[in-house]
Design an enzyme around this catalytic site. Structure first.
Site, PDB file in Angstrom:
ATOM      1  N   GLU A   1      71.978  38.355  39.408  1.00 23.47           N
ATOM      2  CA  GLU A   1      71.789  37.115  39.746  1.00 23.47           C
ATOM      3  C   GLU A   1      73.077  36.740  40.417  1.00 23.47           C
ATOM      4  OE1 GLU A   1      72.089  32.615  40.124  1.00 23.47           O
ATOM      5  OE2 GLU A   1      73.573  34.359  38.733  1.00 23.47           O
ATOM      6  N   GLU A   2      74.234  37.176  39.970  1.00 18.05           N
ATOM      7  CA  GLU A   2      75.200  36.685  40.324  1.00 18.05           C
ATOM      8  C   GLU A   2      75.420  37.569  42.038  1.00 18.05           C
ATOM      9  OE1 GLU A   2      76.959  35.137  39.875  1.00 18.05           O
ATOM     10  OE2 GLU A   2      77.083  34.255  37.012  1.00 18.05           O
TER      11      GLU A   2
ATOM     12  N   HIS B   1      69.599  35.406  33.215  1.00 19.50           N
ATOM     13  CA  HIS B   1      70.366  36.326  33.813  1.00 19.50           C
ATOM     14  C   HIS B   1      71.193  36.967  32.585  1.00 19.50           C
ATOM     15  CE1 HIS B   1      74.297  34.986  35.205  1.00 19.50           C
ATOM     16  NE2 HIS B   1      73.433  34.082  36.252  1.00 19.50           N
TER      17      HIS B   1
ATOM     18  N   ASP C   1      78.227  32.714  31.962  1.00 14.51           N
ATOM     19  CA  ASP C   1      77.140  32.344  32.542  1.00 14.51           C
ATOM     20  C   ASP C   1      76.860  33.963  33.204  1.00 14.51           C
ATOM     21  OD1 ASP C   1      76.118  32.364  35.061  1.00 14.51           O
ATOM     22  OD2 ASP C   1      78.100  32.122  36.287  1.00 14.51           O
TER      23      ASP C   1
ATOM     24  N   HIS D   1      83.245  32.024  36.249  1.00 15.08           N
ATOM     25  CA  HIS D   1      83.775  33.018  36.849  1.00 15.08           C
ATOM     26  C   HIS D   1      85.053  33.727  37.234  1.00 15.08           C
ATOM     27  CE1 HIS D   1      80.045  33.508  40.046  1.00 15.08           C
ATOM     28  NE2 HIS D   1      79.222  33.096  38.576  1.00 15.08           N
TER      29      HIS D   1
ATOM     30  N   ASP E   1      71.558  28.236  32.432  1.00 12.45           N
ATOM     31  CA  ASP E   1      72.190  28.288  33.883  1.00 12.45           C
ATOM     32  C   ASP E   1      73.182  27.152  34.910  1.00 12.45           C
ATOM     33  OD1 ASP E   1      73.518  30.785  34.994  1.00 12.45           O
ATOM     34  OD2 ASP E   1      71.935  30.630  36.725  1.00 12.45           O
TER      35      ASP E   1
ATOM     36  N   ASP F   1      73.744  39.445  34.272  1.00  9.42           N
ATOM     37  CA  ASP F   1      74.370  40.021  34.749  1.00  9.42           C
ATOM     38  C   ASP F   1      75.877  39.038  35.047  1.00  9.42           C
ATOM     39  OD1 ASP F   1      72.769  38.194  36.914  1.00  9.42           O
ATOM     40  OD2 ASP F   1      74.109  39.353  38.444  1.00  9.42           O
TER      41      ASP F   1
END
EC number: 3.4.11.4
Length: 409
Positions: A175-176, A78, A141, A379, A198, A80
């Protein structure tokens, strides 16, 4: 492989943060900036059937180079980054020959990445680490996964002696925020199975994840002068506190691990007249997951019975545990496991304490285990990824392609 690091560094400086409150796909226009770059790059390295649809989903093909009838497989990552922490103005730092000590991310703000707090760092002594400058997340990520997939495809294109079947790749938005697979065209993708790239640390191989739901609790109140409020005021903040007090206190993210589920309250707003609680529900076990949702409904009923019709609960399903869809085709996990072992990587097979696009895709007819991309501390400002782990991820992707062709008779 020499393009892997500069490729990754180019990706992370593009802000692709998604927005959970947006009604569009992709949820943020800025994700398309990276998407357009990836489309151009896929053309440049020689991929075929390169496409991007109106929702920002990218797909491309590496044609088969063998006469054998080999299943079409895929790799997905992904674009994003999480809305939990800023991804604007990312300034990655490259730490060569990491010495095992503290890494000063930002001297001015005294932000330090320390093995005393993050002991996984010690696994990578002597390696090259890519970190943040302490003010943003990094975006490994899942831009590490994106870079690894493209680098692996480029390697296969320049090494035709490695025989493989048709390979499909895809890069998704959002995705997030749990929407990465919502508009994924499984039929167009045309793979028998795929792998999301991922995961976190080197060796991770996952085929089960949380069952997941979100919950919004809206509470009405009644404001009355506090000096004359007895029997009249209904304080929405007080009701919100009472609702939360009825949740199990130890079933929260900071007190659970492994396959233990939890309730995670991530936002509370309100005043006397109205309040709102936003939380997520997670559990690997479907029966326990349903019990958690039922508990929320029971609390709603209890408070409304006690005070009147002041509490309103809305639960939305997000994704389910992909294990039930992957286990019937378990050879796809075994191929990834064999690929890692052949490269001297110890497979770390464990449940994901989260979800991936693969969890939803598995229920859409595309079984999709998850393999490592190499990063840690996703994150947040302490995110980092070892370059050597990224290189190993590229090698695993290549080896999976090779083994899939070898194992077909």
């Amino acid at each position: 492989m020499e393009k892997l690091l500069p490729r990754f560094l180019e990706y992370v400086v593009v802000d692709t943060q998604s927005d959970p409150y947006s009604k569009t796909t992709p949820s943020t226009e800025k994700q398309l900036k990276l998407a357009k770059k990836l489309v151009s790059e896929l053309h440049q390295i020689g991929m075929q059937e390169v496409s991007i649809d109106q929702n920002g989903y990218i797909m491309a093909t590496l044609p088969s180079n063998t006469d054998k009838k080999v299943p079409t497989i895929g790799f997905i990552a992904h674009m994003d980054t999480t809305p939990d922490f800023t991804g604007k103005n990312v300034k990655p730092k490259v730490i060569k020959d990491y010495d095992g000590g503290n890494i000063v991310l930002n001297e001015k703000k005294n932000i330090v990445l320390s093995p005393e707090e993050f002991e996984d760092l010690l696994q990578y002594k002597g390696q090259t680490l890519i970190t943040t400058d302490g003010t943003t997340l990094l975006g490994a990520d899942d831009k590490a996964g994106v870079a690894e997939i493209i680098t692996a495809m480029e390697y296969l294109l320049t090494h035709p002696e490695i025989k493989h079947g048709k390979i499909r790749v895809a890069f998704t938005p959002d995705e997030e925020i749990g929407k990465g697979a919502h508009k994924f065209d499984v039929e167009k993708f045309g793979a028998e199975w795929a792998y999301t790239v991922d995961g976190s640390q080197i060796g991770e191989l996952e085929y089960e994840n949380f069952n997941a739901a979100s919950a919004a609790i809206k509470i009405k109140g009644k404001s009355v002068h506090p000096g004359y409020a007895k029997g009249k005021m209904v304080n929405a903040i007080g009701l919100a506190n009472e609702f939360l007090s009825l949740l199990p206190p130890h079933e929260i993210p900071e007190k659970t691990s492994g396959i233990e589920g939890f309730f995670h309250v991530y936002k509370i707003t309100g005043d006397v007249e109205s309040a709102e609680i936003e939380l997520i529900v997670r559990d690997h076990d479907l029966e326990h997951f349903e019990a958690r949702k039922n508990l929320l409904s029971d609390i709603e009923d209890k408070l409304n019975t006690k005070y009147g019709d002041y509490v309103s609960l809305v639960i939305e399903e997000q994704y389910r545990n992909m294990r039930e869809k992957v286990e019937p085709v378990f050879h796809i996990v075994e191929i990834a496991e064999e690929a890692m072992e052949s490269l001297g990587i110890e497979p770390l097979i464990k449940p994901i304490r989260g979800g991936t696009d693969g969890s939803q895709l598995s229920f859409m007819g595309l079984p999709c285990p998850n393999i490592f991309a190499g990063g840690h501390n996703f994150h947040g400002r302490y995110e980092y990824v070892p370059l050597q782990s990224m290189e190993k991820a590229v090698q695993v992707i290549v080896k999976i392609c090779e083994l899939t062709a070898i194992q077909i008779r």
